[in-house]
Write a protein that holds these residues in place. Structure first.
Motif, PDB file in Angstrom:
ATOM      1  N   HIS A  45       0.835  -1.206   0.000  1.00 55.28           N
ATOM      2  CA  HIS A  45       0.000   0.000   0.000  1.00 55.28           C
ATOM      3  C   HIS A  45       0.873   1.260   0.000  1.00 55.28           C
TER       4      HIS A  45
ATOM      5  N   GLU B  28       2.517   2.077  -3.353  1.00 58.26           N
ATOM      6  CA  GLU B  28       1.666   2.803  -4.293  1.00 58.26           C
ATOM      7  C   GLU B  28       1.853   4.313  -4.139  1.00 58.26           C
TER       8      GLU B  28
ATOM      9  N   ARG C 198       5.360   5.284  -5.511  1.00 56.48           N
ATOM     10  CA  ARG C 198       5.378   5.324  -6.983  1.00 56.48           C
ATOM     11  C   ARG C 198       4.713   6.596  -7.503  1.00 56.48           C
ATOM     12  N   GLU C 199       3.675   7.028  -6.819  1.00 58.80           N
ATOM     13  CA  GLU C 199       2.974   8.238  -7.250  1.00 58.80           C
ATOM     14  C   GLU C 199       3.776   9.502  -6.951  1.00 58.80           C
TER      15      GLU C 199
END
Length: 287
Positions: free
Chosen positions: A120, A123, A126-127
């Protein structure tokens, strides 16, 4: 896709209020300087001890919802717009203090699969693509299970990010140098108006205290002292503020630090120097 600012800082904390106590001045400073500051909170603090008698009825999910509203106000005070709950609101529950039956709740953060929770967080990494990550040491600063788990998840997510080709250049743990803590408590003295208990705590009450030799960075946030205090006041269920000190549910005063300290555990720093910018060496240091 919206283009993010050049400097991007990610902080991983266990409960609402931990960010303002540990890193409020740092967050306010970098937000004011135009960096993208992202806070990930791992639980909503559903098992926190409530200080104000008029809010003592709040427990469980109701307390978590209230603390999320407090967090929203705190982030407004610090100028931080990007704050999230790990895996979404309520995904992981507060685990309570170490050794309590709450630790056995299958939905609590302490029982979470580390790789799943780290996925989680990956994510978010990566953003946002942060150059700098701030979290706790392996003991979580003071042994709280959610703090320990936040450390494990943050460090594992950093490993996954490396494997995924989105490496984080520098990782810091929250720290307080022992000499600074000793001097701050000495300044508190014995008479502490403004808090119901009116008594000072002890340095052992402060998370992350270490020998001065482990400190690699100090961030001067004195220009943002008012914002830091306002953010702490926003967490009214958990904190009482009477500058230049504050108290948690035990009623014992601690110094309110506006210079915050860190130990670099991954990444490069100039030999022998104590950094004054967490982005030093990333190519995005302050001018």
């Amino acid at each position: 896709m919206t283009q993010l600012p050049a400097r991007r800082l990610l902080l991983v904390h266990a409960h609402p209020d931990d960010e303002s106590i540990n890193n409020g001045a740092t967050m306010a400073r970098y937000a004011a300087e135009g960096a993208h500051v992202t806070l990930v909170t791992c639980t909503l603090g559903e098992r926190g001890e409530v200080i104000p008698p008029e809010l003592a009825h709040l427990t469980g999910p109701a307390l978590g919802e209230h603390r999320h509203r407090e967090l929203t106000e705190a982030m407004r005070a610090l100028g931080v717009r990007d704050f999230r709950q790990l895996g979404g609101p309520g995904r992981y529950r507060d685990s309570g203090m170490m050794g309590l039956p709450d630790n056995d709740d299958p939905d609590c953060f302490w029982q979470a699969d580390v790789d799943e929770a780290a996925a989680h967080l990956l994510e978010v990494i990566r953003e946002v693509r942060p150059q700098v990550l701030v979290t706790y040491d392996p003991d979580g600063g003071y042994g709280h299970p959610d703090h320990i788990q936040a450390h494990r998840v943050a460090m594992r997510a950093a490993e996954l990010a490396e494997d995924a080709g989105t490496p984080i250049a520098k990782i810091y743990w929250n720290r307080v140098p022992r000499t600074v803590g000793e001097a701050a408590f000495a300044r508190l003295g014995d008479d502490l108006p403004g808090l119901p208990g009116g008594k000072a705590g002890a340095l052992d009450d402060v998370p992350g205290v270490v020998g001065d030799d482990l400190i690699t960075a100090e961030i001067d946030g004195t220009a943002h002292a008012a914002a830091t205090a306002a953010a702490m006041r926003a967490h009214a269920t958990q904190i009482e503020v009477a500058e230049p000190y504050f108290a948690l549910s035990n009623g014992l005063a601690q110094p309110l630090f506006t210079t915050e300290y860190y130990e670099l555990v991954r990444g490069e720093r100039a030999a022998g120097l104590r950094e004054t910018d967490l982005f030093a060496g990333t190519g995005e240091a302050a001018a």
